[in-house]
Design a protein around this motif. Structure first.
Motif, PDB file in Angstrom:
ATOM      1  N   ARG A   1      45.521  14.155  90.347  1.00 26.81           N
ATOM      2  CA  ARG A   1      44.659  15.712  89.076  1.00 26.81           C
ATOM      3  C   ARG A   1      45.439  17.509  89.831  1.00 26.81           C
ATOM      4  NH1 ARG A   1      39.742  16.491  91.401  1.00 26.81           N
ATOM      5  NH2 ARG A   1      39.006  15.283  92.955  1.00 26.81           N
ATOM      6  N   VAL A   2      45.287  18.468  89.108  1.00 24.22           N
ATOM      7  CA  VAL A   2      45.782  19.256  89.824  1.00 24.22           C
ATOM      8  C   VAL A   2      43.803  19.798  90.268  1.00 24.22           C
ATOM      9  CG1 VAL A   2      46.212  21.560  89.903  1.00 24.22           C
ATOM     10  CG2 VAL A   2      46.683  19.760  88.564  1.00 24.22           C
ATOM     11  N   ILE A   3      43.979  20.926  91.585  1.00 21.14           N
ATOM     12  CA  ILE A   3      42.767  20.989  92.419  1.00 21.14           C
ATOM     13  C   ILE A   3      43.038  22.475  92.379  1.00 21.14           C
ATOM     14  CG2 ILE A   3      40.937  21.293  94.239  1.00 21.14           C
ATOM     15  CD1 ILE A   3      41.458  18.508  93.011  1.00 21.14           C
ATOM     16  N   CYS A   4      42.228  22.711  90.613  1.00 21.45           N
ATOM     17  CA  CYS A   4      42.991  24.468  90.255  1.00 21.45           C
ATOM     18  C   CYS A   4      41.557  25.109  91.171  1.00 21.45           C
ATOM     19  CB  CYS A   4      42.461  24.166  89.392  1.00 21.45           C
ATOM     20  SG  CYS A   4      42.842  25.598  87.560  1.00 21.45           S
ATOM     21  N   THR A   5      41.983  26.597  91.183  1.00 24.46           N
ATOM     22  CA  THR A   5      41.422  27.854  92.168  1.00 24.46           C
ATOM     23  C   THR A   5      41.780  28.675  90.985  1.00 24.46           C
ATOM     24  OG1 THR A   5      43.209  28.263  93.439  1.00 24.46           O
ATOM     25  CG2 THR A   5      41.344  26.868  93.886  1.00 24.46           C
ATOM     26  N   VAL A   6      40.187  29.652  91.073  1.00 30.90           N
ATOM     27  CA  VAL A   6      40.796  30.859  89.939  1.00 30.90           C
ATOM     28  C   VAL A   6      40.231  32.201  91.281  1.00 30.90           C
ATOM     29  CG1 VAL A   6      40.056  32.378  88.260  1.00 30.90           C
ATOM     30  CG2 VAL A   6      40.181  29.867  88.248  1.00 30.90           C
ATOM     31  N   GLU A   7      40.688  32.971  91.670  1.00 36.16           N
ATOM     32  CA  GLU A   7      40.643  34.341  92.139  1.00 36.16           C
ATOM     33  C   GLU A   7      39.406  34.540  90.844  1.00 36.16           C
ATOM     34  OE1 GLU A   7      41.153  35.004  95.278  1.00 36.16           O
ATOM     35  OE2 GLU A   7      42.740  33.260  95.521  1.00 36.16           O
ATOM     36  N   ARG A   8      38.504  35.770  92.388  1.00 41.96           N
ATOM     37  CA  ARG A   8      37.009  36.562  91.996  1.00 41.96           C
ATOM     38  C   ARG A   8      37.886  37.979  91.328  1.00 41.96           C
ATOM     39  NH1 ARG A   8      32.056  36.933  90.972  1.00 41.96           N
ATOM     40  NH2 ARG A   8      31.356  39.545  90.860  1.00 41.96           N
ATOM     41  N   ARG A   9      37.533  38.182  89.977  1.00 39.90           N
ATOM     42  CA  ARG A   9      38.842  39.637  89.494  1.00 39.90           C
ATOM     43  C   ARG A   9      37.606  40.814  89.519  1.00 39.90           C
ATOM     44  NH1 ARG A   9      40.729  35.849  85.025  1.00 39.90           N
ATOM     45  NH2 ARG A   9      43.319  35.022  85.874  1.00 39.90           N
TER      46      ARG A   9
ATOM     47  N   TRP B   1      62.475  13.383  94.756  1.00 41.04           N
ATOM     48  CA  TRP B   1      61.601  13.909  93.549  1.00 41.04           C
ATOM     49  C   TRP B   1      60.342  14.845  93.847  1.00 41.04           C
ATOM     50  CZ3 TRP B   1      59.187   8.235  92.295  1.00 41.04           C
ATOM     51  CH2 TRP B   1      60.885   7.466  91.212  1.00 41.04           C
ATOM     52  N   LYS B   2      60.454  15.025  95.334  1.00 42.70           N
ATOM     53  CA  LYS B   2      58.989  16.414  96.098  1.00 42.70           C
ATOM     54  C   LYS B   2      59.325  17.236  95.349  1.00 42.70           C
ATOM     55  CE  LYS B   2      58.484  14.754 100.428  1.00 42.70           C
ATOM     56  NZ  LYS B   2      58.697  14.927 102.170  1.00 42.70           N
ATOM     57  N   GLU B   3      60.765  18.214  94.780  1.00 46.78           N
ATOM     58  CA  GLU B   3      61.096  19.548  95.015  1.00 46.78           C
ATOM     59  C   GLU B   3      60.507  19.738  92.892  1.00 46.78           C
ATOM     60  OE1 GLU B   3      61.037  22.481  96.020  1.00 46.78           O
ATOM     61  OE2 GLU B   3      61.812  20.466  98.346  1.00 46.78           O
ATOM     62  N   ALA B   4      60.465  18.252  92.876  1.00 50.62           N
ATOM     63  CA  ALA B   4      60.435  18.315  90.916  1.00 50.62           C
ATOM     64  C   ALA B   4      59.336  17.984  90.471  1.00 50.62           C
ATOM     65  CB  ALA B   4      61.116  17.159  90.363  1.00 50.62           C
ATOM     66  N   LEU B   5      58.612  17.903  91.863  1.00 51.98           N
ATOM     67  CA  LEU B   5      57.405  18.159  91.369  1.00 51.98           C
ATOM     68  C   LEU B   5      55.681  19.372  91.371  1.00 51.98           C
ATOM     69  CD1 LEU B   5      56.218  14.377  93.056  1.00 51.98           C
ATOM     70  CD2 LEU B   5      56.463  14.819  90.401  1.00 51.98           C
ATOM     71  N   ASN B   6      55.333  19.629  89.765  1.00 48.68           N
ATOM     72  CA  ASN B   6      55.043  20.918  89.850  1.00 48.68           C
ATOM     73  C   ASN B   6      53.470  20.838  90.878  1.00 48.68           C
ATOM     74  OD1 ASN B   6      56.900  22.025  88.498  1.00 48.68           O
ATOM     75  ND2 ASN B   6      56.007  21.495  86.790  1.00 48.68           N
ATOM     76  N   ASP B   7      53.149  21.590  91.305  1.00 48.15           N
ATOM     77  CA  ASP B   7      51.946  22.044  92.216  1.00 48.15           C
ATOM     78  C   ASP B   7      51.643  20.660  93.140  1.00 48.15           C
ATOM     79  OD1 ASP B   7      51.417  24.131  91.055  1.00 48.15           O
ATOM     80  OD2 ASP B   7      50.786  23.326  88.566  1.00 48.15           O
ATOM     81  N   ARG B   8      52.700  20.162  93.942  1.00 46.19           N
ATOM     82  CA  ARG B   8      52.466  18.773  94.540  1.00 46.19           C
ATOM     83  C   ARG B   8      51.616  19.009  95.310  1.00 46.19           C
ATOM     84  NH1 ARG B   8      55.032  17.315  98.748  1.00 46.19           N
ATOM     85  NH2 ARG B   8      56.340  18.797  99.078  1.00 46.19           N
ATOM     86  N   GLU B   9      51.269  20.375  96.212  1.00 49.00           N
ATOM     87  CA  GLU B   9      50.178  20.503  96.854  1.00 49.00           C
ATOM     88  C   GLU B   9      48.667  20.735  96.902  1.00 49.00           C
ATOM     89  OE1 GLU B   9      51.566  19.974 100.085  1.00 49.00           O
ATOM     90  OE2 GLU B   9      52.907  19.785  99.648  1.00 49.00           O
ATOM     91  N   SER B  10      48.562  21.058  95.246  1.00 51.14           N
ATOM     92  CA  SER B  10      47.137  20.894  95.843  1.00 51.14           C
ATOM     93  C   SER B  10      47.088  20.098  94.183  1.00 51.14           C
ATOM     94  CB  SER B  10      46.553  22.144  94.388  1.00 51.14           C
ATOM     95  OG  SER B  10      47.823  22.671  93.347  1.00 51.14           O
ATOM     96  N   ARG B  11      46.965  18.986  94.275  1.00 51.26           N
ATOM     97  CA  ARG B  11      47.214  17.743  93.780  1.00 51.26           C
ATOM     98  C   ARG B  11      46.835  15.927  94.223  1.00 51.26           C
ATOM     99  NH1 ARG B  11      49.466  17.117  88.724  1.00 51.26           N
ATOM    100  NH2 ARG B  11      49.976  18.214  87.297  1.00 51.26           N
ATOM    101  N   LEU B  12      45.433  15.360  93.613  1.00 52.53           N
ATOM    102  CA  LEU B  12      45.342  14.687  94.633  1.00 52.53           C
ATOM    103  C   LEU B  12      44.961  13.351  93.338  1.00 52.53           C
ATOM    104  CD1 LEU B  12      41.613  15.408  95.687  1.00 52.53           C
ATOM    105  CD2 LEU B  12      43.515  14.027  97.551  1.00 52.53           C
ATOM    106  N   GLY B  13      45.170  12.244  93.997  1.00 46.51           N
ATOM    107  CA  GLY B  13      45.385  11.108  92.863  1.00 46.51           C
ATOM    108  C   GLY B  13      43.773  10.460  91.919  1.00 46.51           C
TER     109      GLY B  13
END
Length: 399
Positions: free
Chosen positions: A389-397, A66-78
């Motif tokens: 949940r996704v830990i979302c980061t936004v780069e400074r523009r 299932w790993k490849e099908a889980l979007n943003d897996r590396e930036s998620r936390l329970g």
């Protein structure tokens, strides 16, 4: 935290706060692999079909796929602590729910219905045994499997503490539990009563060899009789694409032979007979009821029903109707319709028709024999993503 009213079945969570973890953690995958192996080797569970099916399902190789099908897996936390309320009709469903919570990086507190506690106990003992290993101490301390009376105050207590809640059960049970609301912002999933059907092409069926029919009937048996048709994904309505009465008879006669292994008690027979008689009295759509050695009852419907869920069936009671094309099926796919099993029809065509029609039901399209194969996608929801949940980061523009 002490609660004298519950019966602890496994795990050692004592009320402390649980922090979220990353998805599909190595320790969780190792634990589930060890659990799978223990279930398959232990005399208490290895000969039970439902436990063996769970053990096969929770193998590391299967879950890692299932790993490849889980979007943003590396930036998620329970989320933290998920409170699961398991249903009273399927004794092992609590374990599947627990796995989804674990894979999503959560600790899990699971209430098992007292009605299925006896059937659930061997699997709970295996979970406890594996969790007690020193290397799984963290999992043990973040897990609790218990049972209690339906109106026990601990349900409200755990609801107030949880970071997420999953309710598996009938519509009435969910309505009752909604009276105990979760805190604002807490994620919640509800899996209420659903209904499933099978679509079979008669021309395709006629071309099957005797050996193929035996195998198909065995797969159909596992989807239906193995759970007394209690599972929401077990088909109760069979929709035949193409009219060939001889094909119907051949199929049901083969299913009757396969169903001889089914433990058919007098109580099941009486309930099955009662339910089909009630439907005959309540609707004018039933043309005829066919009896196959008391193992299988099949009621012929005049047309594909707009509300199939009214034709409930258990213990080998089925309803059948005829369509000439898949478009005729679409008005029947209301919100209650969950799984569509198929044999001899194109799953892509089924999917396309559902999308074109905008049907509210038909979330799962699976081959005949895979109705009970629980996946991370259930009722149209990605369970692992919803429980994290996704830990979302936004780069400074630049300006």
């Amino acid at each position: 935290m002490k609660d004298e009213t519950i019966i602890r079945l496994a795990g050692g969570w004592k009320g402390s706060e649980i922090v979220g973890r990353t998805l599909l953690e190595e320790s969780v995958l190792c634990f589930l692999e060890d659990l799978s192996r223990e279930i398959r080797s232990n005399p208490m569970t290895r000969n039970r079909e439902d436990c063996a099916a769970f053990a096969f399902w929770c193998r590391r190789k299967h879950l890692e796929s299932w790993k490849e099908a889980l979007n943003d897996r590396e930036s998620r936390l329970g989320w933290g602590m998920i409170f699961h309320i398991a249903p009273s009709n399927i004794p092992t469903l609590f374990a599947y729910s627990m796995v989804f919570g674990m894979l999503a990086g959560n600790g899990n507190v699971i209430r098992i219905s007292s009605r299925v506690m006896e059937d659930s106990l061997p699997l709970c003992q295996m979970i406890e045994q594996v969790m007690q290993q020193k290397r799984y101490q963290d999992i043990y301390e973040n897990t609790l499997l218990f049972t209690c009376e339906r109106g026990d105050g601990c349900i409200e207590t755990y609801t107030n503490l949880c970071d997420g809640r999953i309710i598996w059960g009938g519509d009435k049970a969910i309505e009752e539990l909604r009276k105990i609301p979760v805190r604002p912002g807490v994620t919640e999933l509800e899996f209420a009563d659903r209904y499933s059907i099978a679509v079979i092409d008669t021309e395709w069926m006629k071309q099957r060899s005797e050996e193929e029919l035996q195998q198909l009937s065995y797969q159909f048996y596992n989807d239906t009789f193995a759970m007394d048709q209690n599972a929401c994904s077990s088909p109760r309505l069979i929709v035949w694409k193409g009219e060939d009465r001889k094909c119907f008879e051949t199929w049901w006669e083969q299913c009757m032979e396969t169903a001889k292994r089914y433990e058919l008690s007098p109580w099941k027979v009486s309930r099955k007979y009662e339910e089909v008689c009630l439907n005959i009295m309540e609707t004018d759509q039933i043309e005829k009821v066919r009896f196959y050695d008391n193992r299988i009852y099949v009621a012929d419907l005049q047309e594909c029903p707009r509300n199939p869920e009214q034709y409930d069936g258990r213990f080998g009671c089925f309803y059948q109707c005829i369509i000439q094309n898949l478009e005729e099926l679409m008005p029947s796919l209301n919100r209650k319709i969950q799984t569509i099993e198929y044999a001899g029809v194109s799953p892509k065509e089924l999917q396309d028709r559902i999308v074109e029609f905008g049907a509210k039901g038909g979330d799962r399209i699976v081959p005949l024999g895979q109705a009970l194969s629980l996946d991370y996608m259930w009722d149209g929801i990605n369970l692992i993503e919803h429980l994290s949940r996704v830990i979302c980061t936004v780069e400074r523009r630049g300006d």
